[in-house]
Motif scaffolding. Structure first.
Motif, PDB file in Angstrom:
ATOM      1  N   GLY A 159       0.816  -1.206   0.000  1.00  0.00           N
ATOM      2  CA  GLY A 159       0.000   0.000   0.000  1.00  0.00           C
ATOM      3  C   GLY A 159       0.851   1.257   0.000  1.00  0.00           C
ATOM      4  N   LEU A 160       1.912   1.251   0.795  1.00  0.00           N
ATOM      5  CA  LEU A 160       2.846   2.387   0.797  1.00  0.00           C
ATOM      6  C   LEU A 160       3.526   2.532  -0.554  1.00  0.00           C
ATOM      7  CD1 LEU A 160       4.606   2.039   4.267  1.00  0.00           C
ATOM      8  CD2 LEU A 160       3.199   3.956   3.498  1.00  0.00           C
ATOM      9  N   ALA A 161       3.953   1.400  -1.126  1.00  0.00           N
ATOM     10  CA  ALA A 161       4.672   1.446  -2.399  1.00  0.00           C
ATOM     11  C   ALA A 161       3.777   1.986  -3.511  1.00  0.00           C
ATOM     12  CB  ALA A 161       5.189   0.054  -2.752  1.00  0.00           C
ATOM     13  N   GLU A 162       2.544   1.512  -3.572  1.00  0.00           N
ATOM     14  CA  GLU A 162       1.618   1.980  -4.613  1.00  0.00           C
ATOM     15  C   GLU A 162       1.284   3.447  -4.421  1.00  0.00           C
ATOM     16  OE1 GLU A 162      -1.845   3.025  -6.810  1.00  0.00           O
ATOM     17  OE2 GLU A 162      -1.825   2.932  -4.613  1.00  0.00           O
ATOM     18  N   PHE A 163       1.064   3.840  -3.165  1.00  0.00           N
ATOM     19  CA  PHE A 163       0.720   5.230  -2.862  1.00  0.00           C
ATOM     20  C   PHE A 163       1.877   6.158  -3.227  1.00  0.00           C
ATOM     21  CE2 PHE A 163      -0.837   8.685  -0.078  1.00  0.00           C
ATOM     22  CZ  PHE A 163      -2.208   8.592  -0.300  1.00  0.00           C
ATOM     23  N   GLY A 164       3.085   5.764  -2.833  1.00  0.00           N
ATOM     24  CA  GLY A 164       4.251   6.580  -3.140  1.00  0.00           C
ATOM     25  C   GLY A 164       4.523   6.672  -4.627  1.00  0.00           C
ATOM     26  N   HIS A 165       4.349   5.564  -5.344  1.00  0.00           N
ATOM     27  CA  HIS A 165       4.561   5.575  -6.802  1.00  0.00           C
ATOM     28  C   HIS A 165       3.566   6.518  -7.476  1.00  0.00           C
ATOM     29  CE1 HIS A 165       4.543   4.117 -10.973  1.00  0.00           C
ATOM     30  NE2 HIS A 165       5.770   3.715 -10.741  1.00  0.00           N
ATOM     31  N   ALA A 166       2.319   6.507  -7.003  1.00  0.00           N
ATOM     32  CA  ALA A 166       1.315   7.402  -7.572  1.00  0.00           C
ATOM     33  C   ALA A 166       1.683   8.862  -7.336  1.00  0.00           C
ATOM     34  CB  ALA A 166      -0.058   7.087  -6.973  1.00  0.00           C
ATOM     35  N   ILE A 167       2.166   9.171  -6.138  1.00  0.00           N
ATOM     36  CA  ILE A 167       2.590  10.536  -5.840  1.00  0.00           C
ATOM     37  C   ILE A 167       3.730  10.960  -6.771  1.00  0.00           C
ATOM     38  CG2 ILE A 167       3.745  11.972  -4.097  1.00  0.00           C
ATOM     39  CD1 ILE A 167       2.157  10.327  -1.983  1.00  0.00           C
ATOM     40  N   ARG A 168       4.713  10.086  -6.930  1.00  0.00           N
ATOM     41  CA  ARG A 168       5.875  10.404  -7.766  1.00  0.00           C
ATOM     42  C   ARG A 168       5.492  10.578  -9.234  1.00  0.00           C
ATOM     43  NH1 ARG A 168       8.423  12.009  -3.980  1.00  0.00           N
ATOM     44  NH2 ARG A 168      10.206  10.964  -2.983  1.00  0.00           N
ATOM     45  N   THR A 169       4.516   9.813  -9.715  1.00  0.00           N
ATOM     46  CA  THR A 169       4.175   9.823 -11.140  1.00  0.00           C
ATOM     47  C   THR A 169       2.958  10.693 -11.454  1.00  0.00           C
ATOM     48  OG1 THR A 169       2.921   7.761 -10.857  1.00  0.00           O
ATOM     49  CG2 THR A 169       5.224   7.568 -11.548  1.00  0.00           C
ATOM     50  N   GLY A 170       2.363  11.308 -10.429  1.00  0.00           N
ATOM     51  CA  GLY A 170       1.290  12.256 -10.656  1.00  0.00           C
ATOM     52  C   GLY A 170      -0.046  11.655 -11.028  1.00  0.00           C
ATOM     53  N   VAL A 171      -0.340  10.446 -10.530  1.00  0.00           N
ATOM     54  CA  VAL A 171      -1.641   9.824 -10.790  1.00  0.00           C
ATOM     55  C   VAL A 171      -2.366   9.610  -9.471  1.00  0.00           C
ATOM     56  CG1 VAL A 171      -0.806   8.682 -12.870  1.00  0.00           C
ATOM     57  CG2 VAL A 171      -0.728   7.466 -10.687  1.00  0.00           C
ATOM     58  N   GLU A 172      -3.656   9.330  -9.557  1.00  0.00           N
ATOM     59  CA  GLU A 172      -4.448   9.064  -8.355  1.00  0.00           C
ATOM     60  C   GLU A 172      -4.102   7.690  -7.806  1.00  0.00           C
ATOM     61  OE1 GLU A 172      -7.363   9.520  -5.336  1.00  0.00           O
ATOM     62  OE2 GLU A 172      -6.318  10.942  -6.640  1.00  0.00           O
TER      63      GLU A 172
END
Length: 383
Positions: free
Chosen positions: A318-331
């Motif tokens: 969950g942290l990894a997916e959330f952080g990746h979304a933040i870095r790549t600018g997606v929801e």
């Protein structure tokens, strides 16, 4: 090699669930835990030493730390919204343990504050990102059971007082089995079927108090029961599918499946939705199923399917997916609108029982994007 810079995470709350995030965090190189915080200074210091984390802080110190970009909120449920609001006010993204909040008013405050601050807010549970649920989702999306039309989900036991060291909050307002264990069922059902349209339910409790175990086989005093302890109801999805749900702390034993999905051409018995691994079992429709007395349970051609995703995710995904979304600018798949919708569905069960009618769910959300399939030794992907 990671495609994005690791998200720098500070964790508030070092209780029972912390190890479920950190024991396997190394499989997610996109996450770097930089600080732990808790009101219990001795506990946070010990946990920081256990996991080799340099900073053991107070919650206020963590929120003031410029190194922390994302706060993982592992506080007790009644503190989820207040701590999330503090993190947002400090300019941090925040991912909370479930439930997102204990009321829709609190959840709306979190969403509005995050929107105004330009940060992301979301919530567990993230078991729908694990191999068992992602494989089940792929079977549904690829048409192995035809058009999905119904589901059955259950979690039932005798309650937590026999093993949990701090059980009173579980029986307090804003808690109970639906808000504690129900999120795993509802989140995965929305992952399978999409958003919910309405709920109809009954939510009794078997008693006003329970004996308090002493840990040595005896009892002393009582636990005040301030929340429904048996929840049963039905969900109508916008897609036209329906689901039956039972969540209870009033059951000594049972033989119910955790989660099954029924389609026009077959059925799927999904793994435990509280777990991240496990393989679903698939049953295609057979001529014997057309008789009045169909093939008995356990008979016929039920087949365990190969998993289509890595099965060592644990809660750190969950942290990894959330952080990746933040870095790549997606929801994020675990983002605020999804979390709010799941919470509204959870709360609708008691509202329906109290009002004696179907309760419409006003919010909606996007069905979460499936994760790309990866082999057992390939890096997790969140694109």
């Amino acid at each position: 090699m990671s495609e994005v810079e690791p998200i720098r995470v500070g964790i508030v709350g070092v209780g029972n669930v912390l190890n479920q995030y950190l024991d396997k965090i190394a499989v997610h190189p996109d996450v770097r835990i930089v600080a732990l915080a808790d009101v219990n200074a001795e506990a946070v210091k010990g946990r920081a030493q256990q996991y080799g984390i340099d900073k053991a802080l107070t919650p206020d110190e963590l929120l003031d730390d410029p190194e922390v970009e994302l706060v993982l909120n592992l506080t007790p449920p009644k503190l989820h919204a207040p701590v999330s609001l503090q993190a947002i006010a400090a300019g941090k993204h925040v991912l909370s343990e479930k439930p997102f909040a204990t009321s829709l008013a609190e959840a709306q405050q979190v969403l509005e504050a995050a929107r105004a601050a330009g940060v992301h807010a979301g919530s567990a549970p993230t078991t729908f990102l694990g191999s068992g649920m992602q494989t089940s989702r792929k079977l549904i999306d690829d048409g192995w059971i035809g058009q999905p039309v119904a589901a059955f989900g259950s979690f039932a036991c005798r309650g937590y007082e026999h093993w949990h060291p701090n059980v009173d909050p579980f029986y307090s307002p804003g808690a109970g089995p639906m808000l504690d264990i129900g999120p795993y069922l509802i989140t995965n059902l929305v992952n399978f079927f999409g958003p919910v349209q309405r709920v109809s339910a009954s939510t009794p409790r078997s008693s006003q108090t329970r004996p308090r175990p002493t840990g040595d086989g005896g009892y002393e005093g009582v636990i005040d029961i301030q929340t429904p302890t048996h929840v049963t109801g039905s969900i109508d999805f916008e897609s036209g599918a329906v689901a039956t749900v039972i969540v209870s702390w009033d059951v000594w034993n049972h033989n119910l499946p955790h989660l099954e999905i029924y389609g026009t051409s077959g059925s799927i018995a999904a793994p435990n939705p509280d777990h991240f691994s496990g393989a679903p079992v698939l049953r295609r429709g057979e001529p014997g199923d057309l008789a009045l007395d169909m093939t008995p349970p356990g008979g016929g051609d039920w087949r365990q399917t190969p998993i289509t995703h890595r099965d060592d995710a644990y809660r750190g995904i969950g942290l990894a997916e959330f952080g990746h979304a933040i870095r790549t600018g997606v929801e994020p798949r675990t983002g605020g609108q999804f979390a709010y919708h799941v919470l509204e569905v959870l709360l609708a069960f008691e509202a329906s029982s109290t009002q004696g009618r179907h309760v419409d769910v006003d919010s909606t959300c996007e069905r979460p994007r499936p994760l790309p399939s990866v082999g057992p030794h390939e890096p997790y992907r969140f694109d």
